[in-house]
Write an enzyme that holds these catalytic residues in place. Structure first.
Site, PDB file in Angstrom:
ATOM      1  N   PRO A  45     -18.121 -63.272 -17.063  1.00  0.00           N
ATOM      2  CA  PRO A  45     -18.624 -61.983 -18.306  1.00  0.00           C
ATOM      3  C   PRO A  45     -17.909 -60.666 -18.071  1.00  0.00           C
ATOM      4  CG  PRO A  45     -20.380 -63.367 -17.698  1.00  0.00           C
ATOM      5  CD  PRO A  45     -19.373 -63.655 -16.495  1.00  0.00           C
ATOM      6  N   LYS A  80     -19.656 -53.838 -15.552  1.00  0.00           N
ATOM      7  CA  LYS A  80     -20.124 -54.915 -15.810  1.00  0.00           C
ATOM      8  C   LYS A  80     -21.559 -55.318 -15.203  1.00  0.00           C
ATOM      9  CE  LYS A  80     -15.494 -56.962 -15.380  1.00  0.00           C
ATOM     10  NZ  LYS A  80     -14.640 -57.939 -14.777  1.00  0.00           N
TER      11      LYS A  80
END
Length: 275
Positions: free
Chosen positions: A2, A58
């Site tokens: 991700p 992130k």
């Protein structure tokens, strides 16, 4: 893994669900993540209210009145809302249980992280995982001049310079390839050779690519789903080069090429992207 759009999509999905709400309990089924989950963490957080749901690069940052919980989705993780009665599946390692909702961390490879940064340890920005991160791509200060100054004297390939995360955060493997295609820059070009004008194009391309990804809910290649369990649509709708090796360029028709840089796959058009 991700990347920024997926993490920001997750943040937006859980923000309105948990901000201002009291955590009833934290359920840890598997503490052996990238770094072990502190055994005292459930007791530290039970009965505490989430004041803010933020993000840096992130990393998801859940702010409580006595510290910040740092959550990273690792290589294959997702954080989604589930019915309280839903039985955990294999690889469902952590639950955040509120009176009205349950968030569940699913991480097959256990490369994710659930960490705690108490207020007495100092500002969250000084945490070792966050202190060296680059500028956010949507920060008003981020532009071509910023990139050009950072790339000065760096002989590493431009793609690898972007992946390092200390110039600008959140531009992972997929979006680095896509941004370089938009900017017309060969990923093998030495960072220090990218002109100021091309850095302007690259900064604009990074913002446009990440904006498209956010609008599409991120990318799903294998494991990622958003906070409501929905897959990201960017890859299916917008991807110009990533995982399209041998297929014709959508602009000029030249076959897309694949190469490996720093053990990561890179995709580019040899005609549209110049050194």
């Amino acid at each position: 893994m991700p990347e920024l759009p997926e993490v920001e999509t997750t943040r937006r999905g859980i923000d309105t669900v948990i901000t201002g709400r009291t955590l009833r309990r934290l359920v840890v089924r598997e503490a052996r993540m990238r770094w072990p989950i502190p055994p005292a963490l459930p007791d530290l957080l039970a009965g505490r209210t989430v004041l803010e749901c933020g993000r840096r690069g992130k990393y998801l940052l859940l702010r409580f009145d006595h510290g910040v919980q740092i959550v990273h989705l690792g290589m294959s993780g997702s954080l989604r809302r589930v019915p309280e009665q839903e039985a955990p599946r294999k690889h469902d390692h952590v639950d955040w249980v509120f009176d009205h909702a349950v968030l569940r961390l699913h991480d097959p490879r256990r490369f994710g992280a659930v960490l705690w940064h108490p207020d007495e340890a100092g500002p969250i920005a000084a945490h070792p995982l966050l202190a060296r991160l680059g500028i956010e791509p949507f920060d008003p200060r981020f532009d071509g001049r910023w990139l050009h100054a950072y790339f000065r004297g760096r002989r590493v390939a431009i793609k690898q310079a972007l992946l390092a995360g200390d110039a600008v955060v959140g531009v992972g493997n997929i979006y680095a390839s896509e941004s370089l295609f938009r900017a017309g820059i060969d990923p093998r070009t030495a960072a220090q050779r990218v002109s100021a004008a091309r850095c302007d194009r690259l900064a604009a391309a990074i913002r446009a690519t990440l904006s498209d990804a956010l609008d599409s809910g991120g990318s799903t290649l294998r494991d990622y789903v958003g906070a409501s369990g929905e897959p990201g649509a960017y890859f299916a709708i917008h991807a110009a080069v990533y995982e399209r090796a041998g297929l014709p360029c959508r602009v000029c028709g030249t076959p897309i090429r694949r190469l490996v840089q720093g053990q990561r796959a890179t995709y580019f058009c040899p005609s549209c992207q110049k050194r």
